[in-house]
Write a protein that holds these residues in place. Structure first.
Motif: not given
Length: 125
Positions: A122-125, A8-12
């Motif tokens: 997916t890891v976003s800052s 999945g997509s997560v924040l840093a």
């Protein structure tokens, strides 16, 4: 082949738990491992676990953040990923090998088999 899920997509700083399910015969492999491949990069081994013992190994970049575990009754291997950072963004896949779980096992990637389709992290800052 194995079947992965849990991406999945997560924040840093966030966490995800991946699952790798194999049919009974897939757990005949001596070792099951998680790999990841980021866009434009080579596939790299992340963590592995023995199916007949409790041996585990993780690469330095994930030590202290990722934990691999197994539930033999469910033919499932898990990868708990904590404190994720953008460098962890990749497609994560699992596979099996008849080789002892160790850093050396990741060197012989051609020996690994029953690759799953992978799950995107997916890891976003």
């Amino acid at each position: 082949e194995f079947v992965e899920s849990g991406g999945g997509s997560v924040l840093a700083g966030g966490s995800l738990k991946l699952s790798c399910v194999g049919s009974g015969s897939k757990f005949d492999y001596g070792t099951i491992g998680w790999f990841r491949q980021a866009p434009g990069k080579e596939r790299e081994g992340v963590s592995c676990i023995g199916t007949r013992d409790d041996r585990t190994h993780s690469v330095d970049s994930v030590k202290g953040r990722f934990t691999i575990s197994k539930d033999t009754a469910k033919n499932t291997v898990y990868l708990q990923m904590n404190n994720l950072n953008p460098a962890d963004t990749a497609v994560y896949s699992c596979a099996g090998v008849d080789y002892s779980c160790s850093g050396r096992a990741f060197v012989f990637t051609s020996l690994w088999g029953s690759w799953g389709q992978g799950t995107q992290v997916t890891v976003s800052s």
